[in-house]
Design a protein around this motif. Structure first.
Motif, PDB file in Angstrom:
ATOM      1  N   PHE A 203       0.831  -1.201   0.000  1.00  0.00           N
ATOM      2  CA  PHE A 203       0.000   0.000   0.000  1.00  0.00           C
ATOM      3  C   PHE A 203       0.868   1.254   0.000  1.00  0.00           C
ATOM      4  N   LEU A 204       0.420   2.282  -0.749  1.00  0.00           N
ATOM      5  CA  LEU A 204       1.132   3.553  -0.785  1.00  0.00           C
ATOM      6  C   LEU A 204       0.113   4.683  -0.826  1.00  0.00           C
ATOM      7  N   TYR A 205       0.296   5.664   0.053  1.00  0.00           N
ATOM      8  CA  TYR A 205      -0.600   6.814   0.120  1.00  0.00           C
ATOM      9  C   TYR A 205      -0.600   7.553  -1.215  1.00  0.00           C
ATOM     10  N   VAL A 206      -1.766   8.007  -1.641  1.00  0.00           N
ATOM     11  CA  VAL A 206      -1.935   8.524  -3.004  1.00  0.00           C
ATOM     12  C   VAL A 206      -1.063   9.739  -3.298  1.00  0.00           C
ATOM     13  N   GLN A 207      -0.816  10.603  -2.309  1.00  0.00           N
ATOM     14  CA  GLN A 207       0.054  11.739  -2.579  1.00  0.00           C
ATOM     15  C   GLN A 207       1.475  11.281  -2.886  1.00  0.00           C
ATOM     16  N   ASP A 208       1.917  10.231  -2.197  1.00  0.00           N
ATOM     17  CA  ASP A 208       3.223   9.656  -2.508  1.00  0.00           C
ATOM     18  C   ASP A 208       3.242   9.055  -3.913  1.00  0.00           C
ATOM     19  N   VAL A 209       2.157   8.410  -4.295  1.00  0.00           N
ATOM     20  CA  VAL A 209       2.070   7.847  -5.649  1.00  0.00           C
ATOM     21  C   VAL A 209       2.242   8.953  -6.680  1.00  0.00           C
ATOM     22  N   ALA A 210       1.494  10.043  -6.503  1.00  0.00           N
ATOM     23  CA  ALA A 210       1.573  11.162  -7.437  1.00  0.00           C
ATOM     24  C   ALA A 210       2.969  11.782  -7.444  1.00  0.00           C
ATOM     25  N   ASP A 211       3.556  11.951  -6.264  1.00  0.00           N
ATOM     26  CA  ASP A 211       4.897  12.538  -6.182  1.00  0.00           C
ATOM     27  C   ASP A 211       5.947  11.650  -6.840  1.00  0.00           C
ATOM     28  N   ALA A 212       5.758  10.335  -6.722  1.00  0.00           N
ATOM     29  CA  ALA A 212       6.685   9.407  -7.375  1.00  0.00           C
ATOM     30  C   ALA A 212       6.622   9.562  -8.890  1.00  0.00           C
ATOM     31  N   PHE A 213       5.427   9.767  -9.423  1.00  0.00           N
ATOM     32  CA  PHE A 213       5.284   9.977 -10.867  1.00  0.00           C
ATOM     33  C   PHE A 213       5.954  11.272 -11.312  1.00  0.00           C
ATOM     34  N   VAL A 214       5.829  12.314 -10.512  1.00  0.00           N
ATOM     35  CA  VAL A 214       6.483  13.580 -10.860  1.00  0.00           C
ATOM     36  C   VAL A 214       8.001  13.402 -10.851  1.00  0.00           C
ATOM     37  N   ALA A 215       8.506  12.685  -9.846  1.00  0.00           N
ATOM     38  CA  ALA A 215       9.949  12.417  -9.793  1.00  0.00           C
ATOM     39  C   ALA A 215      10.395  11.610 -10.998  1.00  0.00           C
ATOM     40  N   LEU A 216       9.587  10.626 -11.393  1.00  0.00           N
ATOM     41  CA  LEU A 216       9.906   9.816 -12.566  1.00  0.00           C
ATOM     42  C   LEU A 216       9.891  10.675 -13.833  1.00  0.00           C
ATOM     43  N   LEU A 217       8.927  11.574 -13.929  1.00  0.00           N
ATOM     44  CA  LEU A 217       8.826  12.466 -15.086  1.00  0.00           C
ATOM     45  C   LEU A 217      10.057  13.356 -15.205  1.00  0.00           C
ATOM     46  N   VAL A 268       3.697  -7.677  -3.845  1.00  0.00           N
ATOM     47  CA  VAL A 268       4.564  -6.632  -3.292  1.00  0.00           C
ATOM     48  C   VAL A 268       5.528  -6.162  -4.367  1.00  0.00           C
ATOM     49  N   ALA A 269       5.807  -4.859  -4.392  1.00  0.00           N
ATOM     50  CA  ALA A 269       6.685  -4.272  -5.395  1.00  0.00           C
ATOM     51  C   ALA A 269       8.146  -4.313  -4.968  1.00  0.00           C
ATOM     52  N   ASP A 270       9.005  -4.655  -5.904  1.00  0.00           N
ATOM     53  CA  ASP A 270      10.435  -4.405  -5.769  1.00  0.00           C
ATOM     54  C   ASP A 270      10.626  -2.949  -6.188  1.00  0.00           C
ATOM     55  N   VAL A 271      11.027  -2.091  -5.248  1.00  0.00           N
ATOM     56  CA  VAL A 271      11.136  -0.659  -5.544  1.00  0.00           C
ATOM     57  C   VAL A 271      12.589  -0.216  -5.699  1.00  0.00           C
ATOM     58  N   THR A 272      13.453  -1.138  -6.085  1.00  0.00           N
ATOM     59  CA  THR A 272      14.873  -0.807  -6.256  1.00  0.00           C
ATOM     60  C   THR A 272      15.075   0.285  -7.304  1.00  0.00           C
ATOM     61  N   ARG A 273      14.405   0.163  -8.447  1.00  0.00           N
ATOM     62  CA  ARG A 273      14.564   1.184  -9.498  1.00  0.00           C
ATOM     63  C   ARG A 273      14.046   2.541  -9.007  1.00  0.00           C
ATOM     64  N   LEU A 274      12.910   2.533  -8.340  1.00  0.00           N
ATOM     65  CA  LEU A 274      12.302   3.767  -7.867  1.00  0.00           C
ATOM     66  C   LEU A 274      13.206   4.489  -6.866  1.00  0.00           C
ATOM     67  N   SER A 275      13.775   3.743  -5.943  1.00  0.00           N
ATOM     68  CA  SER A 275      14.599   4.364  -4.907  1.00  0.00           C
ATOM     69  C   SER A 275      16.015   4.654  -5.385  1.00  0.00           C
ATOM     70  N   ASN A 276      16.623   3.724  -6.107  1.00  0.00           N
ATOM     71  CA  ASN A 276      18.026   3.886  -6.490  1.00  0.00           C
ATOM     72  C   ASN A 276      18.228   4.688  -7.770  1.00  0.00           C
ATOM     73  N   GLU A 277      17.398   4.453  -8.780  1.00  0.00           N
ATOM     74  CA  GLU A 277      17.589   5.129 -10.063  1.00  0.00           C
ATOM     75  C   GLU A 277      16.823   6.456 -10.153  1.00  0.00           C
ATOM     76  N   VAL A 278      15.560   6.429  -9.752  1.00  0.00           N
ATOM     77  CA  VAL A 278      14.780   7.666  -9.744  1.00  0.00           C
ATOM     78  C   VAL A 278      15.198   8.543  -8.564  1.00  0.00           C
ATOM     79  N   GLY A 279      15.612   7.890  -7.472  1.00  0.00           N
ATOM     80  CA  GLY A 279      16.038   8.625  -6.287  1.00  0.00           C
ATOM     81  C   GLY A 279      14.889   9.142  -5.459  1.00  0.00           C
ATOM     82  N   TRP A 280      13.784   8.387  -5.443  1.00  0.00           N
ATOM     83  CA  TRP A 280      12.584   8.840  -4.734  1.00  0.00           C
ATOM     84  C   TRP A 280      12.256   7.911  -3.581  1.00  0.00           C
ATOM     85  N   LEU A 281      11.840   8.507  -2.447  1.00  0.00           N
ATOM     86  CA  LEU A 281      11.387   7.759  -1.284  1.00  0.00           C
ATOM     87  C   LEU A 281      10.077   8.368  -0.795  1.00  0.00           C
TER      88      LEU A 281
END
Length: 308
Positions: A203-217, A268-281
């Motif tokens: 589970f991930l709070y929706v504001q975090d979901v949106a912020d992760a997309f902005v970081a990815l963008l 469950v998601a492996d979030v290695t790319r999100l945290s290490n490559e995108v640099g988002w937490l």
């Protein structure tokens, strides 16, 4: 100036991306399909039916965005969107949107995908390792679109990424989904009837979901990236966290309804790319996110009451 076109901007995740995009220096153009929300005075709203290719061309030619954040998809009523024929229409519409975006000079696109693209029998989902073998029209169409976007990007040298969303919850969630339905029931003093609750989810709070997309963008990362917390938790534990915060654990009824047939025990998601490559937490842990969601639902018009 960075100029972003956000589709599905009035939806669950899209609406939460707008303020973050503005804060990050984007000129934001938000697309809604039926009514124009008054979510932010700092963005320009466009009313457009993206299933009509004429409207797609008009809005993209008018805005000429440098960036595209594409959330729009068929109406996601729980239990209905998995098999909706509209999924196939949205593949076509998304490809036309992508083509028009590039033709108008677009530079970077990120589209919203889903964990339903994966083969759920594997449980722990890695973008690199886990097979994708969806068994619903929703998952199949998302998988097909991601593959075409990848190929199109390689052919045209367009920068693109694909965010696979796991289990978002929070403000403006559809009221019949798990977290929102439990919150609403308990706020009303009604029984929260659930399945056994042993299913483990991410589970991930929706504001975090949106912020992760902005970081990815804003990043240069390409390809698929899981958008989740990476933290496994049993559904029953989420339910009891909600009940503890509200103070109505006595109303929780585990096992009151049957679980879905062939329901995956672990996702469950492996979030290695999100945290290490995108640099988002994430900024919100589960309890923080649930408290925010409870406050929002308590202040909404769904409960008819207020708690302190």
């Amino acid at each position: 100036m960075k100029k972003v076109l956000v589709t599905g901007a009035g939806g669950f995740v899209g609406r939460h991306s707008i303020n973050t995009l503005v804060e990050h220096g984007f000129e934001v153009h938000a697309v809604a399909s039926k009514t124009l929300p008054t979510l932010s005075s700092d963005c320009t709203w466009h009313l457009a039916n993206l299933l009509d290719h004429t409207f797609i061309k008009e809005v993209v030619c008018q805005v000429k965005p440098t960036h595209l954040l594409h959330f729009a998809w068929c109406y996601t009523v729980p239990g209905q969107y998995w098999k909706s024929e509209d999924n196939f229409l949205w593949v076509q519409a998304s490809l036309e949107l992508l083509r028009q975006f590039r033709e108008q000079g677009g530079e970077r696109v990120v589209m919203g995908g889903t964990c339903a693209e994966y083969d759920w029998k594997y449980g722990y989902c890695s973008e690199v390792v886990t097979p994708r073998n969806p068994d619903t029209p929703y998952g199949i169409c998302k998988k097909a679109l991601q593959e075409i976007v990848n190929s199109y990007s390689e052919t045209t040298s367009l920068s693109s990424a694909w965010g696979r969303i796991f289990f978002p919850y929070g403000d403006y969630e559809y009221p019949n989904r798990l977290v929102s339905s439990v919150i609403l029931s308990l706020l009303k003093g009604e029984a929260a009837r659930c399945s056994h609750g042993n299913q483990i989810r991410d589970f991930l709070y929706v504001q975090d979901v949106a912020d992760a997309f902005v970081a990815l963008l804003e990043s240069e990362v390409t390809g698929a990236v899981n958008i989740g917390s990476g933290q496994p938790i049993a559904i029953k534990d989420v339910v009891y966290k909600i009940a503890d915060i509200i103070g109505r654990s006595d109303l929780v009824q585990l096992g009151a309804i049957a679980s879905a047939a062939k329901e995956a025990p672990l996702l469950v998601a492996d979030v290695t790319r999100l945290s290490n490559e995108v640099g988002w937490l994430p900024k919100f842990n589960l309890e923080m996110g649930l408290r925010q969601a409870i406050i929002w639902w308590n202040n909404s018009n769904y409960t008819g009451l207020k708690i302190e």
